[in-house]
Design a protein around this motif. Structure first.
Motif, PDB file in Angstrom:
ATOM      1  N   MET A 165       0.687  -0.959  -0.086  1.00 51.06           N
ATOM      2  CA  MET A 165      -0.177  -0.036   0.065  1.00 51.06           C
ATOM      3  C   MET A 165       1.366   1.604   0.373  1.00 51.06           C
ATOM      4  N   LEU A 166       2.273   0.710   0.986  1.00 50.62           N
ATOM      5  CA  LEU A 166       2.633   2.557   0.964  1.00 50.62           C
ATOM      6  C   LEU A 166       3.484   2.781  -0.681  1.00 50.62           C
ATOM      7  N   GLY A 167       3.849   1.641  -0.915  1.00 52.17           N
ATOM      8  CA  GLY A 167       5.086   1.075  -2.511  1.00 52.17           C
ATOM      9  C   GLY A 167       6.632   1.268  -2.035  1.00 52.17           C
ATOM     10  N   VAL A 202      12.967   7.835   8.967  1.00 51.96           N
ATOM     11  CA  VAL A 202      13.136   8.328   7.260  1.00 51.96           C
ATOM     12  C   VAL A 202      14.169   8.462   6.107  1.00 51.96           C
ATOM     13  N   ASP A 203      15.053   7.507   6.903  1.00 52.21           N
ATOM     14  CA  ASP A 203      16.706   7.535   6.320  1.00 52.21           C
ATOM     15  C   ASP A 203      15.921   6.101   5.463  1.00 52.21           C
ATOM     16  N   ASP A 207      14.834   7.212  -0.034  1.00 46.51           N
ATOM     17  CA  ASP A 207      14.767   6.897  -1.692  1.00 46.51           C
ATOM     18  C   ASP A 207      13.684   7.168  -1.772  1.00 46.51           C
ATOM     19  N   THR A 208      12.614   5.866  -1.677  1.00 50.01           N
ATOM     20  CA  THR A 208      11.274   5.949  -2.329  1.00 50.01           C
ATOM     21  C   THR A 208      10.687   6.767  -2.072  1.00 50.01           C
ATOM     22  N   ILE A 221       2.336   7.206  -0.672  1.00 46.45           N
ATOM     23  CA  ILE A 221       2.938   7.790  -0.634  1.00 46.45           C
ATOM     24  C   ILE A 221       3.278   9.060  -2.440  1.00 46.45           C
ATOM     25  N   SER A 222       2.884   7.725  -3.375  1.00 47.68           N
ATOM     26  CA  SER A 222       2.467   8.956  -4.448  1.00 47.68           C
ATOM     27  C   SER A 222       1.134   9.581  -4.493  1.00 47.68           C
TER      28      SER A 222
END
Length: 409
Positions: A165-167, A202-203, A207-208, A221-222
């Motif tokens: 779901m988050l990607g 966060v780290d 990148d995503t 996220i998108s």
């Protein structure tokens, strides 16, 4: 057990009860058995000297009132002015778990973008894929006649669903789970350590976040990148704030609910038989599991000097909404220690109440119900492994660490 701290002068002696929600030996050994003992013997609201000293809200009535009184029981742990000062001293943005760590009106504007993602309609659209994954995980262990249910099914099911779901990449699941586990394990975290843990989250996904900003896909996220807050485009700081709360909630909570439910099913073979014969009852069975084995303990900070339940509380003190005790309160539920599928009143507050009611409750319900349905459909009677009793961990989530099951092949 953590060291006991002195009682504040305004706390009455009768309101003090010694309980460590992270390390009480009886609690860690069998959490809900210990909770029943607390419900019977501790005050409905008490102050404990453990973990720096804090209030425990126990009764159903008190929890329901506290959850809806956001001025007294605030989620705004760091006021805006102090947060701004802290941000100014930091070498980088300090992510805050939003919307759970703020009160309205900020809570409302940060929660709104997530409403559609976690709506019943959206979640029901995921049901077939959740069922397929549950079936695959269960079929993988079926021939073995045994498993540690937590590592085989309860953990990968909701975690894989949420990573999709988050990607986020599935191959990094173990890394993500370890980060969340460390984040939730410290009862009295050092502020600097807490900040470092948030930065680590966060780290691990930065990148995503950056990739989805320029190459959006069909994931949360998108979607968030396309959202505005107060008419302003989403910033990387906003995304970091959202990501830490979604990451923590999505990768830890539901697996423990599944574990508690399946643990009980493994002890009640007649209930297994009844549900296999009447699968349409699994939804009701799941709700009674949530009531009987509620497992979240949301923290609050006293937002103003107040008298609550006849007790004087001071601004800045901490309080815990002990929802597992609320759902075992005899004043709210007849024979609360008994699991009763036919109970008329199953109106629990396992997902909290008021403005901070769990945003992911629809997803959790689908995952719980589907997992129970597939376990009962694909496995014969399963039982607890007498050679490997269940183990638990406690804190803000009352969790199942290991759950060894056996069944006849």
């Amino acid at each position: 057990m953590s060291p006991a701290v002195p009682k504040p002068d305004h706390v009455a002696d009768a309101a003090v009860y010694d309980f460590d929600m992270f390390a009480d030996p009886a609690y860690v050994a069998d959490p809900h058995k210990r909770i029943l003992d607390l419900v019977k013997n501790a005050p409905p609201v008490f102050w404990t000297p453990r973990n720096g000293g804090h209030w425990m809200i126990m009764s159903h009535e008190a929890n329901f009132a506290a959850a809806r009184d956001i001025e007294t029981f605030s989620s705004n742990f760091i006021p805006k002015e102090r947060l701004a000062a802290m941000q100014a001293q930091m070498p980088r943005h300090l992510p805050m778990p939003l919307p759970i760590n703020v009160d309205p009106p900020d809570h409302t504007k940060y929660r709104a973008p997530l409403q559609k993602v976690f709506s019943p309609k959206t979640i029901n659209g995921l049901k077939d894929s959740i069922r397929e994954l549950a079936g695959q995980l269960i079929d993988k262990i079926k021939a073995d006649g045994k498993c540690d249910f937590m590592t085989s099914v309860a953990e990968p099911l909701p975690v894989v669903v949420f990573l999709k779901m988050l990607g986020l990449p599935l191959e990094r699941m173990e890394e993500y789970r370890e980060i969340v586990s460390q984040h939730l394990s410290d009862p009295t975290p050092n502020p600097i350590d807490s900040i470092k843990k948030l930065w680590r989250i966060v780290d691990s996904i930065k990148d995503t976040l950056e990739e989805r900003r320029v190459n959006p896909q069909d994931d949360i996220i998108s979607m968030l990148w396309k959202t505005e807050i107060d008419g302003q485009p989403m910033t990387m700081a906003d995304m970091e704030n959202y990501s830490v709360v979604l990451f923590i909630a999505g990768l830890d909570t539901v697996m423990n609910g599944i574990g508690h439910g399946v643990r009980y099913l493994a002890t009640d073979l007649p209930l297994q038989d009844r549900l296999r014969q009447n699968p349409e009852l699994v939804g009701e069975a799941s709700e009674e599991m949530l009531r009987r084995f509620t497992f979240t303990v949301p923290p609050r900070i006293i937002g103003k000097d107040a008298v609550f339940n006849g007790l004087e509380m001071k601004k800045g003190e901490r309080a815990m909404l002990f929802l597992p005790a609320a759902d075992l309160d005899a004043k709210a539920f007849a024979n609360p220690d008994t699991y009763n599928l036919d109970r008329e009143n199953k109106t629990h507050i396992a997902f909290n109440a008021g403005v901070h009611r769990c945003l992911g409750s629809h997803l959790a319900r689908v995952e719980l119900q589907v997992c129970y349905e597939e376990m009962l459909a694909r496995l014969p009677r399963f039982r607890l492994d007498p050679a490997n009793p269940p183990t638990f961990h406690c804190g803000h989530v009352v969790g199942v660490s290991s759950l060894h099951l056996v069944w006849d092949t």
